[in-house]
Design a protein around this motif. Sequence first.
Motif, mmCIF file in Angstrom:
data_model
loop_
_atom_site.group_PDB
_atom_site.id
_atom_site.type_symbol
_atom_site.label_atom_id
_atom_site.label_comp_id
_atom_site.label_asym_id
_atom_site.label_seq_id
_atom_site.Cartn_x
_atom_site.Cartn_y
_atom_site.Cartn_z
ATOM 1 N N ILE A 1 -24.819 -12.853 -12.734
ATOM 2 C CA ILE A 1 -25.908 -12.091 -13.351
ATOM 3 C C ILE A 1 -26.342 -11.054 -12.327
ATOM 4 C CG2 ILE A 1 -28.234 -12.157 -14.313
ATOM 5 C CD1 ILE A 1 -27.720 -15.058 -15.129
ATOM 6 N N VAL B 1 -22.754 -10.312 -16.302
ATOM 7 C CA VAL B 1 -23.862 -9.731 -17.058
ATOM 8 C C VAL B 1 -24.575 -8.739 -16.140
ATOM 9 C CG1 VAL B 1 -26.062 -10.131 -18.208
ATOM 10 C CG2 VAL B 1 -24.196 -11.762 -18.505
ATOM 11 N N LEU C 1 -27.906 -6.373 -15.905
ATOM 12 C CA LEU C 1 -29.211 -6.169 -16.519
ATOM 13 C C LEU C 1 -29.935 -5.019 -15.817
ATOM 14 C CD1 LEU C 1 -30.465 -9.870 -16.860
ATOM 15 C CD2 LEU C 1 -29.328 -8.470 -18.579
ATOM 16 N N SER D 1 -28.742 -14.429 -20.822
ATOM 17 C CA SER D 1 -27.601 -14.240 -19.916
ATOM 18 C C SER D 1 -26.852 -15.542 -19.686
ATOM 19 C CB SER D 1 -28.089 -13.668 -18.578
ATOM 20 O OG SER D 1 -28.717 -12.417 -18.752
#
Length: 315
Positions: free
Chosen positions: A133, A173, A175, A223
């Motif tokens: 992430i 992921v 973000l 996520s």
Amino acid sequence: MESSEFLKIERAEDGHIVIIGYSHHEGASRAKRMKGQDLGPDCLRRFWDRLGPIQNPEYDADLSHVHVSDFGNIAYENIPTTDVEKILEKLQQKVSLFRSKGSIPFVVGGTKELSFATIRGTQVTPGRKLGVINLSDTIDAQPCYDYNKIDQCSWLRVLLEKKTEMNGNIELVCLGSVGDRITKEGKEFIETNTDKHNIIFNKDLSKHTSEALSLGASLFKESLNFLSACDEVHLILSLEVINSSFCPGVSNPLTVGGFTVEDITDIFLEAGRSPKIVSVDISGFNPAVEDFRTGRLISALIYYFVLGYSSRVKQ
């Protein structure tokens, strides 16, 4: 409150969570960006005497059973500061060591190439799939500025190009990516070179909130659900993804959009709670720009991660 009532970070090489300093900014120098991030880890440590209460009444949490230690900075005696590759190799070895002991390596920098070594060091268990992430305003998949030398803008590209050296490919992921800080080529590189990816742009963050959860908690849980096939997850925070009104001590402040302090603290609280999170890194702190507010913020994020982690130790 007495000082004994606050969470302490002791200088040691063991603990549930081990903080490692990456006091280098050569990745910024190679990328022709502002330097000063090498001061980050040592500047940060001055805020750790009164990090937060051991008994937290707001969350009804007892942190007395969580041991947080400070390994210190990655040493580079006899290694030129310009030899980023060898310094990253030392960081990777330390992350691997603490992972093998069952600790959570928590790396603070320093420029963003530290994520390259932290991810490679995190993958110590053959056959276990790793997810990442990446809370960042950029997708650091640009071609290297100086031939094949890694820098803070190309570390993710280099990592994915070397995926044959890892235990399989990663799922990713991203973000908070900002459209004017990434390239179409970089985005396409991610799409081609990961097993699975999801990019949520800065302008779309608010669309992922829910009535039951804050934006930060909602994004984190979303996520993890996206990375459900992964056995372990590494969390990255580039501080430049936080709006600069909350986090001014960075080289490239984000003035439009970005995460709030509430968003980020909720993410770190949830990350501490999740047994899938096995390593963390924070990059981009530049005390040469501003040190007090940003240093306090990073220290708070460490505390909230420990606060969440305390529920794991109970279990």
